[in-house]
Design a protein around this motif. Structure first.
Motif, PDB file in Angstrom:
ATOM      1  N   THR A 169       0.829  -1.206   0.000  1.00  0.00           N
ATOM      2  CA  THR A 169       0.000   0.000   0.000  1.00  0.00           C
ATOM      3  C   THR A 169       0.859   1.250   0.000  1.00  0.00           C
ATOM      4  O   THR A 169       0.572   2.219  -0.720  1.00  0.00           O
ATOM      5  CB  THR A 169      -0.918  -0.008   1.237  1.00  0.00           C
ATOM      6  N   ALA A 170       1.926   1.251   0.804  1.00  0.00           N
ATOM      7  CA  ALA A 170       2.802   2.428   0.866  1.00  0.00           C
ATOM      8  C   ALA A 170       3.421   2.735  -0.487  1.00  0.00           C
ATOM      9  O   ALA A 170       3.500   3.892  -0.908  1.00  0.00           O
ATOM     10  CB  ALA A 170       3.893   2.200   1.912  1.00  0.00           C
ATOM     11  N   PHE A 171       3.851   1.676  -1.166  1.00  0.00           N
ATOM     12  CA  PHE A 171       4.484   1.893  -2.474  1.00  0.00           C
ATOM     13  C   PHE A 171       3.483   2.459  -3.481  1.00  0.00           C
ATOM     14  O   PHE A 171       3.801   3.385  -4.230  1.00  0.00           O
ATOM     15  CB  PHE A 171       5.068   0.580  -2.993  1.00  0.00           C
ATOM     16  N   THR A 172       2.282   1.871  -3.493  1.00  0.00           N
ATOM     17  CA  THR A 172       1.297   2.354  -4.475  1.00  0.00           C
ATOM     18  C   THR A 172       0.919   3.808  -4.220  1.00  0.00           C
ATOM     19  O   THR A 172       0.760   4.600  -5.165  1.00  0.00           O
ATOM     20  CB  THR A 172       0.034   1.476  -4.444  1.00  0.00           C
ATOM     21  N   TRP A 173       0.799   4.196  -2.949  1.00  0.00           N
ATOM     22  CA  TRP A 173       0.459   5.597  -2.673  1.00  0.00           C
ATOM     23  C   TRP A 173       1.627   6.525  -2.994  1.00  0.00           C
ATOM     24  O   TRP A 173       1.425   7.671  -3.414  1.00  0.00           O
ATOM     25  CB  TRP A 173       0.016   5.776  -1.227  1.00  0.00           C
ATOM     26  N   LEU A 174       2.838   6.022  -2.812  1.00  0.00           N
ATOM     27  CA  LEU A 174       3.998   6.818  -3.198  1.00  0.00           C
ATOM     28  C   LEU A 174       4.010   7.045  -4.709  1.00  0.00           C
ATOM     29  O   LEU A 174       4.258   8.161  -5.177  1.00  0.00           O
ATOM     30  CB  LEU A 174       5.287   6.109  -2.762  1.00  0.00           C
ATOM     31  N   VAL A 175       3.712   6.001  -5.461  1.00  0.00           N
ATOM     32  CA  VAL A 175       3.670   6.128  -6.920  1.00  0.00           C
ATOM     33  C   VAL A 175       2.560   7.082  -7.340  1.00  0.00           C
ATOM     34  O   VAL A 175       2.747   7.934  -8.229  1.00  0.00           O
ATOM     35  CB  VAL A 175       3.479   4.750  -7.573  1.00  0.00           C
ATOM     36  N   ARG A 176       1.399   6.951  -6.703  1.00  0.00           N
ATOM     37  CA  ARG A 176       0.292   7.851  -7.037  1.00  0.00           C
ATOM     38  C   ARG A 176       0.693   9.310  -6.818  1.00  0.00           C
ATOM     39  O   ARG A 176       0.442  10.179  -7.657  1.00  0.00           O
ATOM     40  CB  ARG A 176      -0.942   7.523  -6.183  1.00  0.00           C
ATOM     41  N   PHE A 193      -1.473   7.490 -17.039  1.00  0.00           N
ATOM     42  CA  PHE A 193      -1.923   6.107 -17.125  1.00  0.00           C
ATOM     43  C   PHE A 193      -0.816   5.211 -17.668  1.00  0.00           C
ATOM     44  O   PHE A 193      -0.550   4.129 -17.120  1.00  0.00           O
ATOM     45  CB  PHE A 193      -3.159   6.031 -18.017  1.00  0.00           C
ATOM     46  N   VAL A 194      -0.166   5.654 -18.744  1.00  0.00           N
ATOM     47  CA  VAL A 194       0.914   4.858 -19.326  1.00  0.00           C
ATOM     48  C   VAL A 194       2.060   4.708 -18.338  1.00  0.00           C
ATOM     49  O   VAL A 194       2.632   3.615 -18.165  1.00  0.00           O
ATOM     50  CB  VAL A 194       1.399   5.497 -20.649  1.00  0.00           C
ATOM     51  N   ALA A 195       2.415   5.805 -17.644  1.00  0.00           N
ATOM     52  CA  ALA A 195       3.495   5.742 -16.656  1.00  0.00           C
ATOM     53  C   ALA A 195       3.146   4.788 -15.518  1.00  0.00           C
ATOM     54  O   ALA A 195       4.007   4.026 -15.040  1.00  0.00           O
ATOM     55  CB  ALA A 195       3.777   7.143 -16.117  1.00  0.00           C
ATOM     56  N   TRP A 196       1.900   4.808 -15.071  1.00  0.00           N
ATOM     57  CA  TRP A 196       1.466   3.893 -14.005  1.00  0.00           C
ATOM     58  C   TRP A 196       1.612   2.434 -14.449  1.00  0.00           C
ATOM     59  O   TRP A 196       2.104   1.589 -13.696  1.00  0.00           O
ATOM     60  CB  TRP A 196       0.024   4.195 -13.620  1.00  0.00           C
TER      61      TRP A 196
END
Length: 379
Positions: free
Chosen positions: A4-11, A364-367
Motif C-alpha cells: 500500500t505504501a508503495f502504491t500511494w507513493l507512486v500515485r 496512465f501509461v506511466a502507471w
C-alpha cells in the motif's frame, strides 16, 4: 502484490509530475488547436434560432446596382437614418467608416443632423497606422459627425492564431480598453453602463501597465454563433432607403447597417463559414442581450480544475469493479469531457479539456510501466 505504501507513493509522484506537465502544456498552448477543434465541433450542435430583435440592413449587390458604386455620398446614409427614425428603430449600429471628411462638407452636415435627430446611432472606432510601420492611431468619425452620435463602439475582430474568429472583445482601446464593442455600446443606450467586473469575459491582467501606443483588449468572450452567414435576417439597404420594407420589420428592432457584398468591408473566417463583419456584430449583439456569451476560464481556474481531475484516475486505479485496464482511462476521459460540456452548457464557461486529457493519458501509461514489474506472476 505492491504494498500500500508503495502504491500511494507512486500515485503521489505521478500526480506531482502530472502537475508539472500540466503547467507546461497550458503555458505553451500546445493543445489549443485540439481545444479549438472540440469547441468548433460542439458549436455546430449548439446553434440557436435568432429572434427578430436584430436585423441587418445590408449594403448588398442589389443596393450597389441601384444606388451606384460604393462609397456613397453621406447624404445617402442621412436619408437611410431618417427612414429608420421614422420607422421607429430601437437603435442603429452603423458598421460604416466615416473617419475622413467628405468632398462636400454638406454631406457631413446632413448625416450629422440625421444622427442627432435619431439620438440612438452608434458609429465605429478602430485603430490604424497612418503611415507604414508607424504608430497606431484611433480612427474616429470626423468631428461634426462624432459630436452627433449617441456613442462610439470598437469593431475589433478577435482572430485566433488560425485566423478563425471564435470570440469577441467587449472592451478595447489605444493604451487602455475603454471603448465598448459596437454591440455593447448599442445596448448601453438603454441600460446603464455596467462595471467592468460585471461584464462577462476573460480579463487581461496586464492592461493597466500597457503602452499608450498599443491597442489593448479586455473582456474576451467566446461566441455561440446562431449559424453560418445568412442566419440573421437581412434587408437590402436600397429597399429600406426607398420605403419598400414594411415598417413592422424595423420598428423596435436593433438595426445594424453594413456591407455584405463581396469586396466591401471585412469578411471574417468563422468556424462555420466566411461571414460579413456586420453579421459578426449581429451575433455579438444578440448573444450579449440574451446572456449567451461564453467566458473562458483564466489560467488559475484552468489549472485548479485540471489538477483535481488528474487526481481522480490515480485514486480510482485498482479499485474493485474498475481494475487496472483501459476501462479506467476511458472513464477518466469521459469524466473530463463531461465536466467541460457541463460547464459550457450549464454556466456558459469554457474550460479547455485537452491538456488535462493529455496528462491523464501520460499518467496512465506511466502507471502501467511502473507497476508492471510488481504484479504477481501466475502459473
Amino acid at each position: 502484490m505492491p504494498t500500500t505504501a508503495f502504491t500511494w507513493l507512486v500515485r503521489g509522484m505521478l500526480w506531482m509530475a502530472g502537475i508539472g506537465l500540466l503547467v507546461l502544456l497550458i503555458v505553451s498552448d500546445l493543445t489549443v488547436p485540439l481545444d479549438n477543434a472540440l469547441y468548433d465541433l460542439h458549436a455546430r450542435y449548439w446553434r440557436y434560432t435568432p429572434d427578430d430583435r436584430v436585423v441587418i440592413v445590408a449594403i448588398d449587390p442589389k443596393s450597389l446596382d441601384e444606388i451606384g458604386r460604393f462609397p456613397w455620398p453621406r447624404s445617402i446614409h442621412a436619408q437611410l437614418i431618417d427612414r429608420l427614425t421614422t420607422d421607429g428603430a430601437r437603435g442603429i449600429g452603423m458598421d460604416v467608416t466615416m473617419s475622413a471628411p467628405s468632398n462636400d462638407p454638406k454631406n457631413d452636415e446632413e448625416v450629422a443632423a440625421a444622427i442627432h435627430s435619431n439620438g440612438k446611432v452608434v458609429l465605429p472606432v478602430f485603430a490604424e497606422a497612418v503611415t507604414l510601420g508607424g504608430s497606431l492611431q484611433e480612427a474616429l468619425p470626423v468631428p461634426p459627425i462624432a459630436q452627433s452620435v449617441a456613442a462610439l463602439g470598437q469593431v475589433d475582430a478577435a482572430k485566433d492564431n488560425d485566423e478563425q474568429v471564435r470570440g469577441a472583445y467587449l472592451k478595447a482601446g489605444l493604451g487602455s480598453p475603454y471603448w465598448p464593442s459596437l454591440a455593447l455600446a448599442l445596448l448601453q443606450l438603454e441600460h446603464a453602463a455596467p462595471n467592468n467586473t460585471l461584464l462577462p469575459g476573460l480579463h487581461d491582467p496586464i492592461h493597466g501597465d500597457a503602452s499608450p501606443y498599443l491597442w489593448m483588449r479586455d473582456n474576451y468572450v467566446l461566441l455561440r454563433y446562431a449559424g453560418p452567414a445568412g442566419t440573421f435576417g437581412r434587408l437590402s439597404y436600397v429597399d429600406v432607403l426607398n420605403n419598400r420594407v414594411p415598417t413592422n420589420l424595423l420598428k423596435d428592432r436593433w438595426v445594424l447597417v453594413g456591407a455584405t457584398a463581396e469586396g466591401l468591408g471585412d469578411i471574417l473566417q468563422t468556424p462555420d463559414s466566411p461571414m460579413p463583419g456586420v453579421e459578426y456584430q449581429a451575433n455579438v449583439l444578440e448573444s450579449l442581450e440574451r446572456g449567451m456569451l461564453v467566458t473562458p476560464l483564466d489560467f488559475l481556474r484552468q489549472f485548479a480544475l485540471a489538477a483535481v481531475l488528474l487526481a481522480l484516475p490515480l485514486l480510482l486505479y485498482g479499485l474493485p469493479g474498475i481494475g487496472r485496464n483501459w476501462v479506467l482511462l476511458l472513464i477518466s476521459a469521459l469524466l473530463v469531457l463531461a465536466t467541460c460540456l457541463a460547464l459550457l452548457r450549464g454556466w456558459y464557461v469554457w474550460w479547455p479539456p485537452m491538456t488535462c486529457l493529455a496528462v491523464i493519458v501520460v499518467e496512465f501509461v506511466a502507471w502501467q510501466l511502473l507497476m508492471r514489474d510488481r504484479r504477481p506472476a501466475h502459473g
